[in-house]
Design an enzyme around this catalytic site. Structure first.
Site, PDB file in Angstrom:
ATOM      1  N   ASP A 141       0.833  -1.208   0.000  1.00  0.00           N
ATOM      2  CA  ASP A 141       0.000   0.000   0.000  1.00  0.00           C
ATOM      3  C   ASP A 141       0.870   1.261   0.000  1.00  0.00           C
ATOM      4  O   ASP A 141       2.080   1.187   0.200  1.00  0.00           O
ATOM      5  CB  ASP A 141      -0.902  -0.054   1.245  1.00  0.00           C
ATOM      6  CG  ASP A 141      -1.997   1.000   1.202  1.00  0.00           C
ATOM      7  OD1 ASP A 141      -2.305   1.496   0.102  1.00  0.00           O
ATOM      8  OD2 ASP A 141      -2.532   1.332   2.275  1.00  0.00           O
ATOM      9  N   GLU A 163       2.619   5.006  -3.999  1.00  0.00           N
ATOM     10  CA  GLU A 163       2.621   5.919  -5.181  1.00  0.00           C
ATOM     11  C   GLU A 163       3.957   6.650  -5.318  1.00  0.00           C
ATOM     12  O   GLU A 163       4.296   6.964  -6.458  1.00  0.00           O
ATOM     13  CB  GLU A 163       1.461   6.920  -5.052  1.00  0.00           C
ATOM     14  CG  GLU A 163       0.097   6.282  -5.226  1.00  0.00           C
ATOM     15  CD  GLU A 163      -0.310   5.368  -4.068  1.00  0.00           C
ATOM     16  OE1 GLU A 163       0.074   5.692  -2.929  1.00  0.00           O
ATOM     17  OE2 GLU A 163      -0.970   4.349  -4.296  1.00  0.00           O
ATOM     18  N   ASP A 218      -8.866   3.709  -2.681  1.00  0.00           N
ATOM     19  CA  ASP A 218      -9.876   4.123  -1.698  1.00  0.00           C
ATOM     20  C   ASP A 218     -11.127   4.680  -2.365  1.00  0.00           C
ATOM     21  O   ASP A 218     -11.317   5.895  -2.465  1.00  0.00           O
ATOM     22  CB  ASP A 218      -9.272   5.158  -0.752  1.00  0.00           C
ATOM     23  CG  ASP A 218      -8.152   4.549   0.071  1.00  0.00           C
ATOM     24  OD1 ASP A 218      -8.085   3.303   0.153  1.00  0.00           O
ATOM     25  OD2 ASP A 218      -7.345   5.320   0.624  1.00  0.00           O
TER      26      ASP A 218
END
Ligand code: GLC
Length: 825
Positions: A434, A437, A510
């Site tokens: 997770d 990015e 999300d």
């Protein structure tokens, strides 16, 4: 051969200047030209006219005396173009394309007064002498892609290098697909989009960019498809006729103008060839195709057990259970909270004995703490990213002040991979990657000047940003693969770049518990599938916000047909398990999750077709019939593999809905009614039904319902056979489901051929491969027979026991090795 390239534009110079002006006005470039920023105005430079051509094996070089263009024949259908403003090409290195396919290709170079032309058996690449326009045409000389301006660039005085641009024509009827996970309509015509991996919590419709950067699009014009893969990791932009309806442009804030032209003519050919360049997903462990339950977070240990028991008590199948950040000690990766998880090994073993595989989250941010071994090791080995002036890149994420491994360094990847040894030893079966990015609280991500090793090819964060997450999950995957020996690891990632599919599944980040997001998720998954990422799913139910029972159930129904099926929700939401909404929802959710498990051998076979042959698992109807313009705008219905068509219910209270069925004959899965395709049909959609259709002639394999994979030995496989009066092939793949034996060719490919006439149905099976399933026989169910069977003969033996059902289906059993079954009127 006469070429179809349009004649040189006499007003080319004016056009060039006009275009330069337009882009100067563009917001993206405004700062470059704003003297107030203290940066000198930038001059855009265009390729001149090619005056020299040279060939080096399958590479051709064309130059205007200063800049050069390289044309590489990659395969008969793929040509790569590169631009070097002063004829100095960068090292040929790509995270997306580790190696160009090595097949020998026939090609020729042709020259006349108008153009140079590089041709393969399938395509021609034209380099026009008047203006360096590059275009592509097919065998019939139909131009499929054509420059609308010569390739151009601007010097970047701040960082070095160039902003690079390519502008092509965009035809009136041209549609555009692909580009990964964009939160907008399936057809991207008329949109301008950016690729820059972004943590986009609760993203909205049309919000851009999102978590992944997949610079690959497919164009369909006049029934012919081609793809462009702009392999550039910098922040990249695509304009599909937004600024000027007649032009498609793509450009990047640095790096090389390098793109692959991938010929169709079918969208499927384009996608398959894109997979040839960037790879496919490895086969997942079979359990990873089951149902997964996640939440931020299930803790302490007892809560995890309560949830696991809930599944078994409610008789709802489930294979994966997730631990979000609270399993860690102060959010330190690779640690366990002694308070909440005092004995993880014991807990994981208990879960495993009940059939659950434990998946844990991992984040790239490593807490700055000299008493924390991971930080200490990373610091000593100088594995964390640094700024241009050598300070460490620091930012706040869950654990507080953090530093971040440079996953573009192979040594760091190896170290990271090895860090999983304890987790693997503890029994963890999968890792959820997770925040890669990379996400940083406050600033969003790293500053541009952070340096990366980039596998020896060095670069700032501008170059490495979009590949950071992919290299993180690569490190995770490779580490797990090493430590799990011959077992297939399971990984999931939020961020990625083209090629990430070689290392991981992906979820769409999300999302929100809303009907709009259900719709968006449906589009995003189809789009991801067409863009190389077939193993994808949404957070079922929506991550933030509260779904009601109806929305959750509709999402479970869609999720049943997502290659990756996981429910997940944010920490501040109410309970979100398949039984949390009471009846009738619990029962419907159970039926659909059971259906997921029943159809697992079908999904697994579709996965193999993806892995081995480069087919996407989800296919929007435009991929079936790209020559029908209306299909370019259909985005609800898709096929799951090539035999089952799904159309999720995407609106509240929807008791019926329209579904388009491509040409051919289809069976309604629920009623077994035979429906003629090539038209829209209306289907009743009470809460317990979504439209599911099966192509006539299909053989759909089915497992018995189990609460988890390998709950018990499978003693027979059901074959659902759907009568057809034309010949149809089906394909089933089987193997051990958890090892890499398939890489040694230990698997079984079964081909079924079904063909019916007015008084006979024939089903043939051929087997190829080294694997032998342990079950003995098939339970065969024949649907849609237009006659009463008088006699069934299998491999010359009369079958005595046939059950005739009230719905005019017929069932019997026979050996799994049959060669031919004939059903006579
Ligand atoms: C991010 C992830 C989400 C996860 C949360 C806590 O928001 O996208 O899935 O639950 O972080 O780790």
């Amino acid at each position: 051969m006469e070429s179809n390239v349009p004649n040189p534009n006499p007003e080319l110079l004016t056009a060039k200047l006009l275009e330069a002006d337009e882009l100067m006005e563009d917001e993206e470039f405004h700062h470059l030209n704003n003297p107030a920023d203290g940066i000198k105005p930038i001059v855009k430079k265009y390729l001149g006219t090619p005056n020299h051509a040279e060939q080096l094996g399958n590479k051709f070089y064309f130059t205007d005396g200063d800049a050069s263009v390289e044309v590489v024949v990659v395969s008969s259908e793929i040509i790569r173009i590169r631009l070097a403003p002063h004829s100095v090409f960068l090292d040929d290195f790509s995270y997306a394309v580790p190696k160009l396919p090595g097949k020998r290709v026939e090609f020729t170079l042709f020259e006349d007064e108008k153009e140079y032309r590089v041709s393969t058996s399938a395509i021609n690449c034209h380099i026009r002498k008047a203006d360096f326009f590059i275009s592509f045409s097919d065998k019939d000389s139909t131009v499929t892609s054509c420059d609308a301006a010569p390739m151009h660039w601007e010097e970047n005085t701040q960082f070095g290098g160039y902003y690079v641009f390519c502008t092509k024509t965009c035809a009136e009827q041209e549609s555009i697909f692909g580009l990964g996970d964009k939160a907008t309509e399936l057809n991207l015509r008329g949109k301008r989009l950016t690729n820059w991996n972004t943590d986009a919590y609760s993203f909205g419709f049309n919000q851009d960019p999102l978590y992944r950067a997949i610079p690959f699009y497919i164009s369909v014009n006049q029934g012919i498809a081609h793809g462009i893969f702009f392999d550039n990791t910098f922040k990249a932009h695509f304009d599909f006729g937004a600024e000027d309806v007649t032009k498609t442009s793509f450009w990047a804030d640095g790096g090389e103008l390098q793109y692959y032209y991938i010929h169709g003519p079918h969208m499927m050919d384009v996608v398959k060839n894109y997979h040839l360049l960037t790879g496919t997903h490895p086969m997942p462990p079979l359990w990873a195709l089951g149902y997964h339950q996640c939440r931020w977070s299930y803790y302490p240990e007892n809560k995890v057990k309560v949830i696991a028991n809930g599944f078994r008590q409610n008789r709802i199948p489930c294979d994966g259970i997730y631990l979000d950040i609270d399993y860690m000690d102060g959010y330190r990766c690779f640690t366990w909270s002694p308070k909440y998880f005092p004995n993880p090994k014991k807990m994981i073993a208990e879960l495993a004995s009940a059939g659950f595989k434990t998946v844990v989250i991992i984040d790239p941010g490593i807490r700055v703490d000299d008493n924390y071994w991971v930080f200490k090791e990373g610091k000593e080995k100088r594995y964390f990213c640094r700024r241009s002036d050598d300070y460490f890149m620091e930012g706040h994420v869950w654990p507080g002040r953090c530093q971040f491994p440079d996953f573009t360094n192979p040594e760091v990847r190896e170290w990271w991979g090895d860090l999983f040894d304890d987790l693997v030893e503890t029994g963890v079966a999968g890792v959820w990657n997770d925040m890669n990015e990379p996400a940083v609280f406050g600033s969003g991500t790293f500053p541009d000047d952070v340096r990366h090793q980039y596998d020896g090819f060095r670069g700032s964060h501008r170059k490495a940003h979009n590949v950071y997450g992919m290299q993180m999950v690569r490190a995770t995957y490779e580490g797990l693969r090493k430590q799990m020996k011959n077992k297939r690891p399971f990984t999931i990632t939020r961020a990625g770049y083209a090629g990430v599919q070689r290392y991981s599944s992906v979820w769409t980040g999300d999302n929100v518990a809303s009907w709009e997001h259900l719709k968006l998720g449906n589009i995003q998954l189809q789009r991801l599938s067409m863009s190389g990422i077939s193993f994808c799913g949404t957070d079922i139910g929506g991550f933030s916000g509260e779904p009601d029972g109806e929305l959750f159930t509709r999402w479970i129904q869609m999720g049943t047909f997502s290659p990756f099926m996981r429910a997940h929700s944010a920490g501040d939401t109410k309970e979100r398990e398949p039984w949390s909404f009471g009846e009738p929802y619990t029962s419907i959710n159970r039926t659909f999750i059971e259906l997921r498990y029943r159809l697992l051998p079908y999904l697994y076979s579709a996965f193999w077709e993806h892995h081995r042959y480069g087919f996407p698992i989800l296919r929007p109807v435009v991929m079936q019939e790209q020559d029908i313009m209306a299909n370019h705008f259909r985005q609800d219905e898709f096929t799951y593999g090539d035999k089952i068509l799904i159309c999720p219910v995407l609106e509240s209270g929807q008791q019926s809905r329209k579904v388009y069925l491509p040409k051919g004959k289809w069976y309604n899965w629920w009623s077994l009614e035979l429906v003629e395709g090539g038209q829209e049909v209306v289907v009743q959609t009470p809460l317990d039904i979504i439209p599911i259709f099966v192509k006539a002639g299909s053989v759909i394999p089915e497992y018995p319902v189990m609460q988890y994979i390998n709950e018990r030995e499978i003693d027979e496989v059901k074959l659902n056979i759907f009568y057809s009066d034309y010949e149809v092939n089906s394909f089933v793949f089987e193997d051990y489901g958890e090892t890499f034996a398939y890489e040694q060719d230990i698997y079984l490919e079964k081909k079924f051929v079904v063909k019916g006439t007015a008084d006979k149905l024939t089903i043939q099976q051929s087997l190829e491969g080294l694997y032998t399933p342990r079950y003995d026989g098939y339970h065969i169910k024949v649907n849609g027979l237009p006659f009463m069977p008088a006699r069934v003969v299998a491999d010359g033996i009369n079958i005595a026991t046939i059950t005739s059902n009230p719905d005019k289906t017929y069932e019997f059993k026979f050996s799994k090795n049959f060669k031919q079954i004939e059903i006579f009127k």
